[in-house]
Structures are given as C-alpha cells and as structure tokens.
Design a protein around this motif. Structure first.
Motif, mmCIF file in Angstrom:
data_model
loop_
_atom_site.group_PDB
_atom_site.id
_atom_site.type_symbol
_atom_site.label_atom_id
_atom_site.label_comp_id
_atom_site.label_asym_id
_atom_site.label_seq_id
_atom_site.Cartn_x
_atom_site.Cartn_y
_atom_site.Cartn_z
ATOM 1 N N ASP A 193 7.782 -5.661 -4.717
ATOM 2 C CA ASP A 193 8.907 -6.598 -4.757
ATOM 3 C C ASP A 193 10.197 -5.927 -4.302
ATOM 4 O OD1 ASP A 193 10.000 -9.302 -5.701
ATOM 5 O OD2 ASP A 193 11.278 -7.879 -6.787
ATOM 6 N N SER B 233 9.832 -5.885 -0.466
ATOM 7 C CA SER B 233 9.833 -7.190 0.206
ATOM 8 C C SER B 233 11.142 -7.947 0.040
ATOM 9 C CB SER B 233 8.676 -8.050 -0.310
ATOM 10 O OG SER B 233 8.816 -8.294 -1.697
ATOM 11 N N SER B 234 11.787 -7.773 -1.116
ATOM 12 C CA SER B 234 13.027 -8.519 -1.367
ATOM 13 C C SER B 234 14.259 -7.626 -1.407
ATOM 14 C CB SER B 234 12.917 -9.287 -2.687
ATOM 15 O OG SER B 234 12.729 -8.401 -3.772
ATOM 16 N N SER B 235 14.073 -6.338 -1.089
ATOM 17 C CA SER B 235 15.184 -5.370 -1.108
ATOM 18 C C SER B 235 15.925 -5.398 -2.443
ATOM 19 C CB SER B 235 16.162 -5.657 0.043
ATOM 20 O OG SER B 235 15.507 -5.570 1.287
ATOM 21 N N SER B 236 15.151 -5.439 -3.523
ATOM 22 C CA SER B 236 15.732 -5.532 -4.865
ATOM 23 C C SER B 236 15.862 -4.150 -5.494
ATOM 24 C CB SER B 236 14.866 -6.431 -5.751
ATOM 25 O OG SER B 236 15.292 -6.365 -7.091
ATOM 26 N N SER C 138 14.197 -4.160 -9.025
ATOM 27 C CA SER C 138 12.747 -3.969 -9.033
ATOM 28 C C SER C 138 12.393 -2.508 -8.789
ATOM 29 C CB SER C 138 12.086 -4.855 -7.972
ATOM 30 O OG SER C 138 12.186 -6.213 -8.322
#
Length: 200
Positions: free
Chosen positions: A103, A106-109, A112
């Motif tokens: 995550d 994929s979401s550049s978080s 996470s």
C-alpha cells in the motif's frame, strides 16, 4: 494489482511455513496444516464480508475470521491455545507487513510505510522475547505464548494510540479504531498477565 496479488501469495506461503515450523515438534504436520487452512478460510470469509457488507473493516473481519479458524482447529485437534495463538500471530505478521508495504508503494502513503516498519520492528522484538522470556524473573510460569501475546498487544496498543491522531491509515476504522484496538490490547495484556501467573 499484480504486485498486491504477488505480495498476498508470498504472505500466505510465509504464514503456512511459520505456522507449521512453530508447532511441528508438538503436533503432526497434517493437523497443523489443517488448522492453517481453517485460518486461511476464516480470513477469506472475513475479506468477503468486508468487501460485500463492511467496507473498510477488512482488518477486523479478517482478524475475527482468523481467530475463528484457529479456534476450530484447536477444538478439532486439541491444540494448546497459547502455543497456537503465538504461531498464528508471528505467522501473520510478515503477511501484514507486506500488505502495508504494497500500500505504501501503490498509494505513496508514508503512514503505510511507517506501519510496515513498525510491524517489522515488532517481529524483531518477538524473536528477542522468544529467546529470553524464560529468563525474566517476573515471568515465573515460563510458558510458551508470552512473546506472541506481547507483540500482538503492542500492535493493538500502537493502533489505538495512532488512531487517536491519524485515523485515516489503511486498515483503520476511523472513529471506532481507537476503541476497538484499545479493547483488544487490554484483553491481550490481561491474558499475558494471567499466563505469567500460571504454574509451569
């Protein structure tokens, strides 16, 4: 998408190996893998329920499913709860860390990624505790299960603390997260305390 599928496949394989390896000296392999597949079936059911009826609750529905699967395996094969619970926890942690890592990519978080680092750190703490817990003077029972209960309790305690300030991390259930994780942490630490008081 493919990266997530790959990470889940690796997570499942790691879970199966660790769950088996932690218990192979005490139980037949067939019974261990039978229980592991009950756990995976429970996780799958939890994922389905979250997808269909409880969006955003996947962490909790899958956790409940895993516990139900473990409980079924324990009842069927007469496993000792604390040993199997510890195998479940340390078996699922690598899978959870991979979910956070995928995550974060994929979401550049950043949240996470921090969660990924925390779970990896807890795995390191588990291995330290697993080697030394019998030497703790206050842990007089010396029974297996302390390390798994402790890192699981710490995970939920950290989730409760973080959710109070950053409620939008993946796997968090917004306003409910701090309460649910706080209750889970309390129960796990209470079990740890009771386990410590038992005689060997």
């Amino acid at each position: 998408m493919l990266f997530t599928v790959f990470a889940n496949c690796v997570g499942v394989l790691l879970f199966l190996f660790i769950f088996w390896n932690k218990q192979r000296e005490d139980y037949p392999s067939a019974e261990i893998f039978s229980t592991a597949f009950f756990v995976l079936a429970g996780i799958g059911l939890g994922a389905f329920l979250a997808f269909k009826f409880f969006p955003g609750w996947w962490f909790w529905t899958e956790t409940l499913g895993a516990l139900l699967g473990l409980g079924l395996g324990i009842l069927r094969h007469k496993f000792r709860f604390f040993e199997s619970f510890e195998a479940l926890v340390i078996g699922l942690f690598p899978w959870l860390s991979l979910l956070y890592l995928t995550d974060s990519i994929s979401s550049s978080s950043i949240f996470s990624f921090v969660a990924f680092v925390v779970v990896v750190a807890l795995m390191g703490l588990y291995h330290f505790l697993d080697k030394h817990y019998k030497g703790f003077s206050w842990y007089r029972s010396g029974r297996v299960g302390f390390s798994g209960l402790t890192i699981a309790g710490l995970l939920f305690l950290l989730r409760a603390a973080v959710a109070s300030f950053v409620p939008f991390v993946i796997s968090f259930v917004l306003s409910y997260e701090a309460i649910l994780s706080g209750i889970a942490a309390f129960v796990l630490f209470l079990l740890t305390f009771n386990l410590a008081r038992q005689t060997a």
